[in-house]
Design a protein around this motif. Structure first.
Motif, short mmCIF file in Angstrom:
data_model
loop_
_atom_site.label_atom_id
_atom_site.label_comp_id
_atom_site.label_asym_id
_atom_site.label_seq_id
_atom_site.Cartn_x
_atom_site.Cartn_y
_atom_site.Cartn_z
N THR A 203 19.02 93.52 90.67
CA THR A 203 19.11 94.86 91.26
C THR A 203 19.32 94.84 92.76
OG1 THR A 203 16.70 94.99 91.50
CG2 THR A 203 17.65 95.84 89.44
N THR A 204 19.13 93.71 93.41
CA THR A 204 19.29 93.64 94.87
C THR A 204 20.64 93.06 95.29
OG1 THR A 204 18.04 91.56 94.81
CG2 THR A 204 16.83 93.55 95.37
N MET A 205 21.52 92.80 94.33
CA MET A 205 22.86 92.31 94.68
C MET A 205 23.63 93.36 95.46
SD MET A 205 24.84 90.39 91.59
CE MET A 205 24.22 91.44 90.28
N PRO A 206 24.38 92.96 96.49
CA PRO A 206 25.33 93.90 97.10
C PRO A 206 26.39 94.30 96.06
CG PRO A 206 25.08 91.93 98.45
CD PRO A 206 24.38 91.66 97.15
N GLU A 207 26.98 95.47 96.25
CA GLU A 207 27.94 95.97 95.27
C GLU A 207 29.12 95.02 95.07
OE1 GLU A 207 30.69 99.59 95.87
OE2 GLU A 207 29.02 100.38 94.70
N TRP A 208 29.64 94.46 96.17
CA TRP A 208 30.80 93.57 96.06
C TRP A 208 30.45 92.32 95.25
CZ3 TRP A 208 30.68 88.54 97.55
CH2 TRP A 208 29.67 88.15 98.46
N LEU A 209 29.20 91.84 95.41
CA LEU A 209 28.80 90.63 94.69
C LEU A 209 28.59 90.94 93.22
CD1 LEU A 209 28.12 87.64 94.90
CD2 LEU A 209 25.76 88.29 95.47
N ASN A 210 28.06 92.11 92.93
CA ASN A 210 27.91 92.53 91.54
C ASN A 210 29.27 92.56 90.85
OD1 ASN A 210 26.65 93.56 89.21
ND2 ASN A 210 26.89 95.67 89.89
N ALA A 211 30.27 93.13 91.52
CA ALA A 211 31.61 93.18 90.95
C ALA A 211 32.19 91.79 90.76
CB ALA A 211 32.52 94.02 91.84
N ALA A 212 32.05 90.97 91.79
CA ALA A 212 32.64 89.63 91.76
C ALA A 212 32.04 88.77 90.66
CB ALA A 212 32.47 88.95 93.12
N THR A 213 30.72 88.76 90.56
CA THR A 213 30.09 87.90 89.55
C THR A 213 30.31 88.44 88.15
OG1 THR A 213 27.95 88.99 89.94
CG2 THR A 213 28.39 86.96 91.15
#
Length: 405
Positions: A203-213
């Motif tokens: 839940t603490t991932m930045p949005e760009w990292l959530n998308a990338a992973t």
């Protein structure tokens, strides 16, 4: 994924197709011990203890320190009587010099077990440190398959992203800072001993990292499913990962605290990791490693750009595997010609990539035509190309890069 009659039939047809062209073989399925569920972070200390830890090295990155998860983990370790040392000297896409610096800390602190809490970069760094702790030398010495021949320290993984699969895989990806490329280290010894997956940490991932992973997990699933190294033990994991990512990634972007969606993405990442560590990957990853090494960009974002082009490239010689993928995604083209199913899958991947903010082409992230010859040369040397379902010449690989510009 709930398997429908149509999906089951598509898988049956695919298995029949594959069994007619593939020789029978003995299968091995590599996997760590897996602890999965909300509030499972406290299990890490018990896992480390069972592996003989007294002075574990906690590997993480500076950005994750601010989330509070590392402090919680250290507290759990200390509560069990352990004396952890924390190291966070990493940047995204772990560099050879960073891994060697981490190894020095491991040795100086007299550590015995590695606990990685973070994304793929952190977990790859921990694997690299373990390789050096057991085998010595430079991390670049171990490029290729099974080059680390001596035992390595135990590994406990705690993923904080949903996509890399490093917590269950036999891969370690390292940036060679001299050649500005990524190397692949591959071996059974790199499969972690225990992975603890707590969806709260996502839940603490930045949005760009959530998308990338998330797109990385999607790529793992699709590439493992069509890989020359696939088998009946990996197919269901791969297909389930593909459907779970396409069903839940966008929701985690829109509502980051939706724990149902987060848990589904955590499972998707796990399933995709189990699939690709056993089936290996393909051209998308072989190409992405080179772009990431050249420009030091997020791996999953590059995958999101490349994957649709690779799907169409591979489908030109054998579109059949994509029928099962299209069917599992509920695409109507899954009931038509195989070529149409493959193109529909590519279009669905592009749609999701645009939805989560991935650029349309490599040029938007800094790749130029002048880079393509070197990128193509290095991609063909990448270990992931060995299991891509379609052979590529240098000219074809260069053309594929240009198509993705």
């Amino acid at each position: 994924m709930i398997e429908t009659a149509e999906t089951g039939q598509a898988l049956h047809d695919l298995h029949s197709h594959r069994s007619s062209v593939e020789a029978p073989r003995v299968l091995k399925f590599h996997a760590p011990e897996i602890v999965f569920g909300q509030d499972s972070l406290g299990e890490v200390a018990h896992a480390a203890l069972r592996l003989g830890a007294r002075r574990p090295l906690v590997v993480t990155d500076a950005g994750l320190l601010d989330t509070g998860w590392v402090a919680q983990l250290v507290h759990h370790l200390e509560a069990q009587g352990l004396s952890p040392t924390s190291w966070s000297g990493l940047t995204p896409n772990p560099k050879d010099i960073e891994i060697e610096a981490g190894h020095e800390i491991y040795q100086e602190s007299g550590c015995d077990v590695l606990v990685a809490i973070g994304g793929g970069s952190v977990m790859d760094a921990a694997k690299g440190i373990a390789v050096l702790a057991g085998n010595g030398g430079s991390i670049l010495d171990y490029e290729g398959v099974d080059r680390a021949t001596r035992p390595i320290p135990p590994l406990v993984m705690v993923p904080t992203t949903s996509g890399t699969g490093a917590d269950v895989s036999q891969f370690c990806i390292v940036t060679d800072t001299t050649r500005s490329t990524k190397i692949t280290i591959l071996g059974r010894a790199l499969v972690p001993d225990i992975t603890v997956i707590d969806p709260r940490l996502l839940t603490t991932m930045p949005e760009w990292l959530n998308a990338a992973t998330g797109l990385d997990a999607l790529t793992h699933g699709i590439e493992a499913f069509v890989s020359l190294g696939h088998n009946q033990l990996t197919d269901h994991h791969a297909l389930r990962a593909v459907t779970m990512v396409t069903s839940h990634l966008a929701q985690t972007m829109d509502v980051p605290t939706d724990m149902t969606a987060r848990t589904s993405m955590a499972q998707a990442s796990l399933e995709a990791g189990l699939a690709f560590t056993n089936a290996i990957l393909g051209a998308t990853h072989a190409m992405s490693h080179q772009v990431g090494g050249l420009l030091d960009l997020p791996h999953g974002v590059i995958n999101g750009v490349l994957l649709p082009h690779v799907i169409r490239f591979n489908a030109a010689t054998d579109p059949m595997p994509y029928v099962a993928i299209a069917t599992s995604l509920g695409l109507p083209e899954g009931r038509g010609p195989a070529e149409e199913a493959a193109f529909a899958v590519a279009a669905r991947v592009e749609e999701l990539a645009r939805q989560v903010g991935v650029p349309k082409g490599l040029a938007e992230i800094g790749v130029s035509d002048d880079d393509i010859d070197v990128l193509a040369t290095n991609a063909l040397r990448d270990a992931c190309m060995s299991t891509n379902p379609r052979h590529a010449s240098h000219e074809e690989m260069a053309a594929l890069f240009r198509t993705a510009l």
